[in-house]
Design a protein around this motif. Sequence first.
Motif, PDB file in Angstrom:
ATOM      1  N   ALA A   1       0.828  -1.214   0.000  1.00  0.00           N
ATOM      2  CA  ALA A   1       0.000   0.000   0.000  1.00  0.00           C
ATOM      3  C   ALA A   1       0.858   1.257   0.000  1.00  0.00           C
ATOM      4  O   ALA A   1       0.447   2.283  -0.542  1.00  0.00           O
ATOM      5  CB  ALA A   1      -0.937  -0.009   1.211  1.00  0.00           C
ATOM      6  N   ARG A   2       2.046   1.185   0.585  1.00  0.00           N
ATOM      7  CA  ARG A   2       2.941   2.348   0.589  1.00  0.00           C
ATOM      8  C   ARG A   2       3.408   2.710  -0.811  1.00  0.00           C
ATOM      9  O   ARG A   2       3.900   3.808  -1.041  1.00  0.00           O
ATOM     10  CB  ARG A   2       4.161   2.078   1.478  1.00  0.00           C
ATOM     11  CG  ARG A   2       3.816   2.003   2.944  1.00  0.00           C
ATOM     12  CD  ARG A   2       5.043   1.733   3.766  1.00  0.00           C
ATOM     13  NE  ARG A   2       4.744   1.820   5.196  1.00  0.00           N
ATOM     14  CZ  ARG A   2       5.664   1.932   6.123  1.00  0.00           C
ATOM     15  NH1 ARG A   2       6.939   1.974   5.798  1.00  0.00           N
ATOM     16  NH2 ARG A   2       5.311   1.997   7.392  1.00  0.00           N
TER      17      ARG A   2
ATOM     18  N   ASN B   1       1.290   1.925  -3.598  1.00  0.00           N
ATOM     19  CA  ASN B   1       0.102   1.733  -4.437  1.00  0.00           C
ATOM     20  C   ASN B   1       0.181   0.405  -5.188  1.00  0.00           C
ATOM     21  O   ASN B   1      -0.094   0.326  -6.370  1.00  0.00           O
ATOM     22  CB  ASN B   1      -0.087   2.893  -5.423  1.00  0.00           C
ATOM     23  CG  ASN B   1      -0.403   4.178  -4.713  1.00  0.00           C
ATOM     24  OD1 ASN B   1      -1.122   4.185  -3.708  1.00  0.00           O
ATOM     25  ND2 ASN B   1       0.124   5.280  -5.210  1.00  0.00           N
ATOM     26  N   MET B   2       0.584  -0.646  -4.467  1.00  0.00           N
ATOM     27  CA  MET B   2       0.759  -1.978  -5.023  1.00  0.00           C
ATOM     28  C   MET B   2      -0.088  -2.936  -4.186  1.00  0.00           C
ATOM     29  O   MET B   2      -0.287  -2.718  -2.999  1.00  0.00           O
ATOM     30  CB  MET B   2       2.252  -2.353  -4.911  1.00  0.00           C
ATOM     31  CG  MET B   2       2.614  -3.724  -5.418  1.00  0.00           C
ATOM     32  SD  MET B   2       4.350  -4.151  -5.025  1.00  0.00           S
ATOM     33  CE  MET B   2       5.258  -2.898  -5.886  1.00  0.00           C
ATOM     34  N   THR B   3      -0.583  -3.998  -4.792  1.00  0.00           N
ATOM     35  CA  THR B   3      -1.353  -4.984  -4.044  1.00  0.00           C
ATOM     36  C   THR B   3      -0.426  -5.871  -3.219  1.00  0.00           C
ATOM     37  O   THR B   3       0.783  -5.930  -3.469  1.00  0.00           O
ATOM     38  CB  THR B   3      -2.158  -5.886  -4.997  1.00  0.00           C
ATOM     39  OG1 THR B   3      -1.235  -6.640  -5.797  1.00  0.00           O
ATOM     40  CG2 THR B   3      -3.097  -5.067  -5.875  1.00  0.00           C
TER      41      THR B   3
ATOM     42  N   PRO C   1       2.477  12.434  -0.522  1.00  0.00           N
ATOM     43  CA  PRO C   1       1.998  11.442   0.423  1.00  0.00           C
ATOM     44  C   PRO C   1       3.095  10.850   1.305  1.00  0.00           C
ATOM     45  O   PRO C   1       2.840   9.969   2.095  1.00  0.00           O
ATOM     46  CB  PRO C   1       1.423  10.363  -0.486  1.00  0.00           C
ATOM     47  CG  PRO C   1       2.313  10.385  -1.687  1.00  0.00           C
ATOM     48  CD  PRO C   1       2.685  11.844  -1.859  1.00  0.00           C
TER      49      PRO C   1
END
Length: 174
Positions: free
Chosen positions: A14-15, A17-19, A99
């Motif tokens: 998630a850090r 933007n990956m599953t 972010p």
Amino acid sequence: MRRERGLSQAEAGARLNMTSQGWGLYESGRRPGLFRPDVQRRLTSALDASPDALALLVSGKAEPPETSDPTGVQGRGRTFEGRPAGLKRIKVRNENLSPWAEPGVQLEYEPDLWPRQGQGCVIEMTDGSTRVRLFERASDQEMHVRGAGGLDKAETIDRRLVVRTSAIVARLER
């Protein structure tokens, strides 16, 4: 390294933007590109580490902390360890580093520890102001950082105006 930091594959992914499945493919060596420097920088930055730290760990020159738990999960909680002497904290007050660090996040930094490329840093200026930025590079005359008005905004700072530069060693998100 991910387990050492107490992160699940979903949290680490998630850090970036990956599953969690995408992260797992890299961990298992089934996703191509793992040995590309840009991929290693991206993955290790999600763990607040560097490709150098990963290389030391893989080479056996640096070992993860031992655990007595047979599952391999380390049960050490940060809240009970205390913080090393000398570390200071600063709170993010705007969205310039988003972010990477959202408003309200506390950043721990070690005074006079020089940051590596892509690492957050706290810069104390001769006019008494303090700047929190992402370090890019430096020469004897100037520092190049990002985060002056967003992560895409580059800034060059005259080194004569800098009193101290300190590396951010932790982000404390509550």
